[in-house]
Design an enzyme around this catalytic site. Structure first.
Site, PDB file in Angstrom:
ATOM      1  CG  PHE A  94      42.557  39.557  35.777  1.00  0.00           C
ATOM      2  CD1 PHE A  94      43.183  38.607  36.572  1.00  0.00           C
ATOM      3  CD2 PHE A  94      42.575  40.883  36.193  1.00  0.00           C
ATOM      4  CE1 PHE A  94      43.825  38.977  37.756  1.00  0.00           C
ATOM      5  CE2 PHE A  94      43.218  41.260  37.374  1.00  0.00           C
ATOM      6  CZ  PHE A  94      43.843  40.301  38.154  1.00  0.00           C
ATOM      7  CG  ASP A 100      36.461  44.965  35.042  1.00  0.00           C
ATOM      8  OD1 ASP A 100      36.986  46.096  35.074  1.00  0.00           O
ATOM      9  OD2 ASP A 100      36.885  43.992  35.697  1.00  0.00           O
ATOM     10  CE  LYS A 158      44.955  47.171  36.590  1.00  0.00           C
ATOM     11  NZ  LYS A 158      44.088  46.055  36.251  1.00  0.00           N
TER      12      LYS A 158
HETATM   13  C1  LIG Z   1      43.481  45.060  37.227  1.00  0.00           C
HETATM   14  C2  LIG Z   1      42.088  44.675  36.978  1.00  0.00           C
HETATM   15  C3  LIG Z   1      41.199  44.463  38.040  1.00  0.00           C
HETATM   16  C4  LIG Z   1      41.632  44.467  39.489  1.00  0.00           C
HETATM   17  O1  LIG Z   1      42.140  45.700  39.894  1.00  0.00           O
HETATM   18  P1  LIG Z   1      43.007  45.785  41.251  1.00  0.00           P
HETATM   19  O2  LIG Z   1      43.152  47.271  41.480  1.00  0.00           O
HETATM   20  O3  LIG Z   1      44.310  45.102  40.984  1.00  0.00           O
HETATM   21  O4  LIG Z   1      42.231  45.107  42.320  1.00  0.00           O
HETATM   22  C5  LIG Z   1      39.889  44.178  37.728  1.00  0.00           C
HETATM   23  N1  LIG Z   1      39.469  44.108  36.448  1.00  0.00           N
HETATM   24  C6  LIG Z   1      40.299  44.306  35.404  1.00  0.00           C
HETATM   25  C7  LIG Z   1      39.768  44.235  34.013  1.00  0.00           C
HETATM   26  C8  LIG Z   1      41.637  44.576  35.633  1.00  0.00           C
HETATM   27  O5  LIG Z   1      42.474  44.733  34.606  1.00  0.00           O
END
Ligand SMILES: *Cc1c(COP(=O)(O)O)cnc(C)c1O
Length: 423
Positions: A163, A248, A277
């Site tokens: 994700f 990520d 985040k």
């Molecule tokens: C939440 C998330 C994203 C996307 O972040 P948004 O601010 O919602 O666009 C990307 N990578 C990971 C691992 C995430 O948990």
């Protein structure tokens, strides 16, 4: 059909017609009456009015212990006083210049964040998906300009169950049908291999591979921790093949797992971090791509940008967050309290819980499917005053703000056990 008629067909909140007293008006924000909000979420029927620390208070004055923490965006607690103070001070100075001019906030923020990551350069963006998109662009351009991949042939390896956000390119390499179906045509250039399987990954590397993009611990997939040799071997594989390792850490980073970054558990240094985040301190979206200048220098004036990226307010908040992580106190707290959380949850295995995964204050919990879906179980927890979120099927995810106390963890675990036993 006229615009007026079309508008009239939208069911209206009853308040607009009846002018009910305040006490009844509050119900219009209940999910059953969210008529004007696109239905891309299915929220629990809890309507927040205020929040502080780990607690959310709803419009009826009921308190809930927030065990989701906005998917880790609220790592430091709701309205953390230090972060709110920094934001408030910056609101009184300058909030937005665009990158057409400089602000006195951006360089100090980027310097501090680069230092936290052990890198020397930061590309500031806003949302997590933008950070990932930007990292994909940087990796491709690096592939052409530095690695020498023939134009248009760059490929990026990703993991099954990933994700990374919701843009068209990112959902193109998702294998979650709900996230992907109906949004084609899809962006080419990605190869997907099973998460945690280094041999499949090695087999997928070609001369055109420019990067491997992974979550060190997969979040949305259910808090999946890879085998211990996975990330070290992945690091070596990327180095040997002149491929960028992009971690990520948007959800796993910034203290959540008991270390600054999840990769720290395996002493692995990626070439590129994507962060988001919690970087926004629970106040506003702040994301970043962090790497060394030999990678990020492929971006030159005009090749990439963002109107809001690195704005003074975001930079002031982000710099405060980075400052809070500097001495390791939050990380240690997440590690200590995480041990307590995991030991309490592990005691439930065999009593309605199949498996518990995670590190620090981050847990994926598989419940017995006979007890219902994850969503149904979340409703039971909410009725007991605990907010959590399902991921897939019968898996729940807990990611409480790191300000949670030992006693509050006991409260969560007690309610969890009660919801398992009594339904
Ligand atoms: C939440 C998330 C994203 C996307 O972040 P948004 O601010 O919602 O666009 C990307 N990578 C990971 C691992 C995430 O948990």
């Amino acid at each position: 059909m006229s615009a007026t008629r079309r508008r009239n067909q939208v069911p209206r909140p009853r308040i607009a017609d009846t002018g009910r007293p305040i006490a009844a008006r509050r119900r219009i924000t209940d999910m059953s009456t969210e008529h004007h909000v696109a239905h891309n979420y299915s929220p629990l029927p809890v309507t927040a009015a205020t929040a502080e620390g780990v607690w959310i208070t709803d419009v009826d004055g009921r308190r809930y212990l927030d065990c989701l923490g906005a998917y880790s965006a609220v790592n430091f607690g709701h309205r953390n006083p230090r972060i709110v103070a920094a934001a408030t001070a910056q609101l009184g100075r300058v909030t937005l210049t665009s990158r057409a001019f400089m602000s006195d906030q951006l360089e100090p923020f980027c310097a501090a964040l680069a230092d936290l990551c052990g890198k020397d350069m930061v590309l500031p963006m806003n949302t997590g998906a933008e950070a990932v998109e930007s990292a994909v662009k940087v990796a491709r351009k690096w592939g052409y300009e530095v690695k020498g991949v023939p134009d248009g042939r760059a490929r990026i390896i990703v993991a099954g169950g990933n994700f990374h956000g919701r843009t068209t390119t990112i959902v193109s390499f998702s294998d979650d049908d709900a996230a992907r179906a109906g949004f084609g045509p899809y962006t080419p250039g990605f190869d997907r291999v099973p998460f945690g399987d280094i041999d499949s990954l090695a087999a997928a590397v070609t001369a055109d591979t420019v990067a491997v993009l992974v979550e060190p611990i997969q979040g949305e997939a259910g808090i999946i921790v890879p085998p211990d040799d996975y990330l070290p071997r992945l690091r070596a594989l990327c180095t040997d093949n002149n491929v960028l390792l992009i971690a990520d850490e948007i959800q796993s980073g910034l203290g959540r797992t008991g270390r600054t970054f999840a990769v720290d558990h395996w002493d692995v240094a990626p070439d590129v971090f994507t962060l988001g985040k919690a970087l926004g301190g629970g106040i506003l979206p702040v994301s970043a791509v962090v790497a060394d200048s030999d990678v990020l220098r492929v971006l030159t004036p005009g090749t990439h940008g963002s109107t809001f990226g690195g704005n003074p307010l975001a930079a002031a908040v982000g710099r405060t967050v980075v400052g809070m992580l500097a001495d390791g106190t939050w990380q240690a707290r997440a590690a200590d309290l995480g041990e307590h959380l995991h030991s309490r949850l592990h005691a439930l295995i065999g009593h309605g819980v199949y498996a518990v995964r995670g590190k620090g204050l981050w847990a994926g919990i598989d419940i017995d499917p006979a007890l219902g879906t994850g969503k149904q179980f979340c409703l039971r927890l909410a009725a007991r005053g605990v907010l959590a979120k399902d991921t897939h099927g019968s898996t729940l995810r807990l990611a409480p703000p790191l300000v949670i106390t030992h006693e509050e963890i006991d409260l969560v675990a007690d309610h969890f056990a009660d919801a398992l036993h009594r339904g």
